[in-house]
Enzyme design. Structure first.
Site, mmCIF file in Angstrom:
data_model
loop_
_atom_site.group_PDB
_atom_site.id
_atom_site.type_symbol
_atom_site.label_atom_id
_atom_site.label_comp_id
_atom_site.label_asym_id
_atom_site.label_seq_id
_atom_site.Cartn_x
_atom_site.Cartn_y
_atom_site.Cartn_z
ATOM 1 N N ARG A 1 39.950 -79.099 72.917
ATOM 2 C CA ARG A 1 39.706 -77.333 72.960
ATOM 3 C C ARG A 1 37.968 -77.259 72.866
ATOM 4 O O ARG A 1 37.388 -77.051 73.211
ATOM 5 C CB ARG A 1 40.094 -76.875 71.707
ATOM 6 C CG ARG A 1 41.680 -76.083 72.147
ATOM 7 C CD ARG A 1 42.095 -74.900 71.002
ATOM 8 N NE ARG A 1 43.531 -75.178 70.921
ATOM 9 C CZ ARG A 1 44.590 -76.089 70.083
ATOM 10 N NH1 ARG A 1 44.235 -76.694 69.432
ATOM 11 N NH2 ARG A 1 45.962 -75.816 69.716
ATOM 12 N N HIS B 1 40.911 -72.711 65.153
ATOM 13 C CA HIS B 1 42.523 -73.297 65.707
ATOM 14 C C HIS B 1 41.946 -75.045 67.157
ATOM 15 O O HIS B 1 41.541 -74.850 67.666
ATOM 16 C CB HIS B 1 42.594 -72.037 66.914
ATOM 17 C CG HIS B 1 43.431 -72.585 67.606
ATOM 18 N ND1 HIS B 1 44.682 -72.330 67.580
ATOM 19 C CD2 HIS B 1 43.120 -71.969 69.198
ATOM 20 C CE1 HIS B 1 45.530 -72.407 68.865
ATOM 21 N NE2 HIS B 1 44.696 -71.918 69.553
#
Length: 320
Positions: A89, A176
């Site tokens: 990410r 996250h």
């Protein structure tokens, strides 16, 4: 009574799914925004044409100008590039930060009263930057992460125990990303904590550790299978749950990336924690007791998010 207005910034796979779910749940009228001409208009029309079959009343508008989001009650941000196989990410940072700057300016100008849910990765850094770029109060800007991570954890646990997903609660804290912290001690089946289920012989600690790791890798697993994009059904469903709690003042206890002001020993950063989401946005941040090992994992996760925020400042010094 006027219907709620939901603006979706980004009309890709998540954006389209969000629009469909918002319609099915009759949460309000939907504006799909995208820089690609024709995409939001086409998706909006397609979903609108499903409404007579599914039996919902909502207006769907496609737009390429931020003026269309004016007065939105909720803004959900998915704009940016998704992951491809082999990418983390964090690899998306530079590209998506520039997108957040444009989105933030659009929200600031046209929807300053909105409740904003960010989905763009790397999530914790992007929602932090978006809040600064938009100038909205921190309690009105959240990142959708924990609901999704907890849902993945719950699904894997329901498979392991062969029980309904509805009877499984799960707890995931932190960023996250690969350093997220799924907490077995605070996760249950019908109220029975996971460590007790290990003692009862339902599963082993080793199997539980594998499920926890699979939860951390949940997004990457799907990216690897799809090869051309990333997850969109579960992320969209998760964001809609947060939006619904806000619009209906449900006061759901949901894990989201929220700005902390001293809780968990963290200040002025967005990290995944349990919150109460109601008509005022983030109405409460719930601070749970962590043991030494859990705190160490959480601190490591926070450090990873802090590093990304520093990298953002390097690219866009105005974020300081």
């Amino acid at each position: 009574m006027a219907r709620n207005k939901i603006a979706l910034i980004g009309s890709g796979m998540i954006g389209g799914t969000l629009a469909h779910l918002a319609g099915l749940k009759e949460l309000g009228d939907v504006v799909l925004f995208d820089i690609a001409e024709g995409t939001p208009q086409g998706k909006g029309l397609d979903i609108a044409e499903s409404s007579p079959v599914d039996g919902f009343d909502a207006k769907f508008t496609g737009a390429n100008d931020y003026a269309a989001i004016e007065g939105a009650d909720v803004v959900i941000v998915t704009a940016g590039v998704p992951r491809k196989p082999g990418m983390s990410r964090d690899d998306l940072l530079g590209i998506n930060l520039k997108v957040m700057e444009q989105v933030g300016a659009g929200i600031k100008k046209y929807a300053p009263e909105a409740f904003v849910i960010c989905i763009t990765n790397p999530l914790d850094a992007m929602v932090w930057a978006l809040q600064k770029f938009s100038g909205l109060p921190a309690h009105k800007v959240v990142g959708m992460a924990g609901v999704l991570d907890s849902a993945r954890f719950r699904y894997f646990l329901s498979e392991e125990f062969n029980v309904s997903v509805e009877d499984v609660t799960a707890f995931v804290l932190g960023g996250h990303g690969d350093s997220m912290v799924p907490l077995a001690r605070y996760s249950t089946v019908a109220g029975i904590p996971l460590p007790d289920l290990v003692k009862m012989g339902w599963t082993s600690r080793d199997k539980l550790d594998k499920i926890i790791q699979r939860t951390r890798d949940g997004g990457a697993e799907i990216v690897g299978l799809l090869k051309t994009g990333s997850a969109f059904y579960a992320p969209a469903a998760s964001a809609i749950q947060v939006a619904e709690s806000y619009l209906k003042d449900k006061k759901r206890v949901l894990p989201v990336a929220a700005q902390l002001s001293g809780q968990y020993g963290v200040k002025d950063m967005y990290v995944g924690v349990p919150t109460v989401i109601g008509a005022n946005g983030v109405e409460r941040i719930i601070e749970i007791d962590l043991d030494k090992d859990e705190k160490a994992q959480f601190d490591k996760s926070v450090a990873s998010v802090a590093g990304l925020c520093e990298a953002c400042i390097g690219i866009a010094p105005s974020l300081k």
